[in-house]
Design a protein around this motif. Sequence first.
Motif, PDB file in Angstrom:
ATOM      1  N   THR A 227     -35.533  -1.722  21.871  1.00 50.32           N
ATOM      2  CA  THR A 227     -35.811  -0.441  21.219  1.00 50.32           C
ATOM      3  C   THR A 227     -35.623  -0.593  19.701  1.00 50.32           C
ATOM      4  OG1 THR A 227     -33.520   0.254  21.682  1.00 50.32           O
ATOM      5  CG2 THR A 227     -35.225   0.945  23.250  1.00 50.32           C
ATOM      6  N   HIS A 231     -30.569   2.069  15.953  1.00 43.39           N
ATOM      7  CA  HIS A 231     -30.357   3.382  16.562  1.00 43.39           C
ATOM      8  C   HIS A 231     -29.095   3.306  17.424  1.00 43.39           C
ATOM      9  CE1 HIS A 231     -31.578   6.726  19.462  1.00 43.39           C
ATOM     10  NE2 HIS A 231     -31.587   7.310  18.277  1.00 43.39           N
ATOM     11  N   ARG A 233     -26.324   5.483  17.486  1.00 39.56           N
ATOM     12  CA  ARG A 233     -25.816   6.745  18.030  1.00 39.56           C
ATOM     13  C   ARG A 233     -26.990   7.678  18.289  1.00 39.56           C
ATOM     14  NH1 ARG A 233     -22.492   5.258  13.891  1.00 39.56           N
ATOM     15  NH2 ARG A 233     -23.793   6.465  12.434  1.00 39.56           N
ATOM     16  N   VAL A 234     -26.811   8.585  19.224  1.00 44.48           N
ATOM     17  CA  VAL A 234     -27.879   9.527  19.559  1.00 44.48           C
ATOM     18  C   VAL A 234     -28.329  10.293  18.324  1.00 44.48           C
ATOM     19  CG1 VAL A 234     -28.445  11.610  20.867  1.00 44.48           C
ATOM     20  CG2 VAL A 234     -27.143   9.768  21.959  1.00 44.48           C
ATOM     21  N   SER A 235     -27.401  10.616  17.455  1.00 44.70           N
ATOM     22  CA  SER A 235     -27.722  11.415  16.272  1.00 44.70           C
ATOM     23  C   SER A 235     -28.485  10.619  15.206  1.00 44.70           C
ATOM     24  CB  SER A 235     -26.437  11.983  15.653  1.00 44.70           C
ATOM     25  OG  SER A 235     -25.546  10.930  15.304  1.00 44.70           O
ATOM     26  N   ASP A 236     -28.467   9.298  15.289  1.00 40.13           N
ATOM     27  CA  ASP A 236     -29.141   8.472  14.281  1.00 40.13           C
ATOM     28  C   ASP A 236     -30.659   8.625  14.363  1.00 40.13           C
ATOM     29  OD1 ASP A 236     -26.744   7.457  13.386  1.00 40.13           O
ATOM     30  OD2 ASP A 236     -26.861   5.644  14.639  1.00 40.13           O
ATOM     31  N   GLY A 238     -34.284   7.256  14.592  1.00 40.24           N
ATOM     32  CA  GLY A 238     -34.741   6.006  15.206  1.00 40.24           C
ATOM     33  C   GLY A 238     -36.134   5.615  14.740  1.00 40.24           C
ATOM     34  N   TYR A 266     -37.289  11.495  18.122  1.00 41.82           N
ATOM     35  CA  TYR A 266     -36.577  10.221  17.982  1.00 41.82           C
ATOM     36  C   TYR A 266     -36.429   9.850  16.508  1.00 41.82           C
ATOM     37  CZ  TYR A 266     -35.251   5.425  19.357  1.00 41.82           C
ATOM     38  OH  TYR A 266     -34.588   4.236  19.559  1.00 41.82           O
ATOM     39  N   GLY A 272     -31.525  10.136  22.576  1.00 40.54           N
ATOM     40  CA  GLY A 272     -30.954   8.849  22.940  1.00 40.54           C
ATOM     41  C   GLY A 272     -31.949   7.930  23.633  1.00 40.54           C
ATOM     42  N   ASP A 273     -31.712   6.636  23.497  1.00 36.08           N
ATOM     43  CA  ASP A 273     -32.568   5.649  24.164  1.00 36.08           C
ATOM     44  C   ASP A 273     -32.565   5.841  25.673  1.00 36.08           C
ATOM     45  OD1 ASP A 273     -33.356   4.373  21.827  1.00 36.08           O
ATOM     46  OD2 ASP A 273     -31.711   2.939  21.874  1.00 36.08           O
ATOM     47  N   SER A 274     -31.400   6.196  26.216  1.00 33.94           N
ATOM     48  CA  SER A 274     -31.296   6.322  27.673  1.00 33.94           C
ATOM     49  C   SER A 274     -32.201   7.426  28.209  1.00 33.94           C
ATOM     50  CB  SER A 274     -29.845   6.590  28.078  1.00 33.94           C
ATOM     51  OG  SER A 274     -29.386   7.812  27.515  1.00 33.94           O
TER      52      SER A 274
END
Length: 336
Positions: A227, A231, A233-236, A238, A266, A272-274
């Motif tokens: 990915t 990236h 953290r979720v807040s970052d 991407g 994103y 988040g990537d997940s």
Amino acid sequence: MTYANRPTILTGDRTTGPLHLGHYVGSLRARVQLQHEAQQFLLLADTQALTDNVGRHRKVTENVIEVALDYLAVGIDPEKSTILIQSQVPELAELSQYLLNLVTVARLERNPTIKEEIRLRGFERDIPAGFLTYPVSQAADITAFRATHVPVGDDQLPMIEQTNELVRRFNHTVEQPVLVECQAVLSNVTRLPGIDGKAKMSKSLGNAITLSASPDEITKAVNDMYTDPCHLRVSDPGQVEGNVVFAFLDAFEPDVDKVSELKSHYRRGGLGDSVVKRMLDERLQSLIEPIRARRRELADDRGEVVSILRRGTMRAREAAALTLSQVKGALGLSYF
């Protein structure tokens, strides 16, 4: 089968392993549609596969049936498409021999596709002659069936260019329009990256998802996908470019607006990537499950698959023999 005023399609795959999602978006999807619109020949390229698989010939021949199963499982209808085995059509080898006289070694070495394949295999100067000349073999495959259109990935465009060069050279030499030029048919997704993001998807590189992959294998492959390494953290925010998950969503998610919205979210952060991987996993599971089930059903009657290949190969020989006869006549080789 009648195909008056319809284009003729030639496409195929090297029989070095089962087909994967790269093949699917690269041309398999198009082939399923094209069989309703054209006379289509699907070639199982076992002869070409042998050019760089010396000592591994059993793998090549065993995969003839495996690739045929993939064709049938995705929806290729043998009553509408002619599936053939390259090595069982000797007319192709003879036509290759005549075309080899029209190209130099230097021109073959300049072919960008060949140069890249040589680099990937680490051949350097130890290039098998058969491998170096496989653009000529491919040209013979295309011209033998008088193909007007050839579905390919963008990395194969130099092969189409070289085929047309040989067609023009041959026709000029014999002063007759014997062979037919072709044009490439590119899919919307011309090349699918491997799950590692480093190269195009390839079974030999271990970065592919096969069309027969189990649910667990699909999930593992999606979770392993490259990915954005920044990236964290979720807040970052991407990056979408170079992100394999989004490349796959572009290829397989039909809801374009949904993918566009995901990309925007994103990029600005908060996704988040997940979450994105879970969505992709669900999409791929729904795509592959019916293909896998159909493939399993077909594999239970391999005798019928062999019969399909035999019938298709005999039809293909008739078409190739007609072209070869015209080629030999133009060269003055029809002695009897």
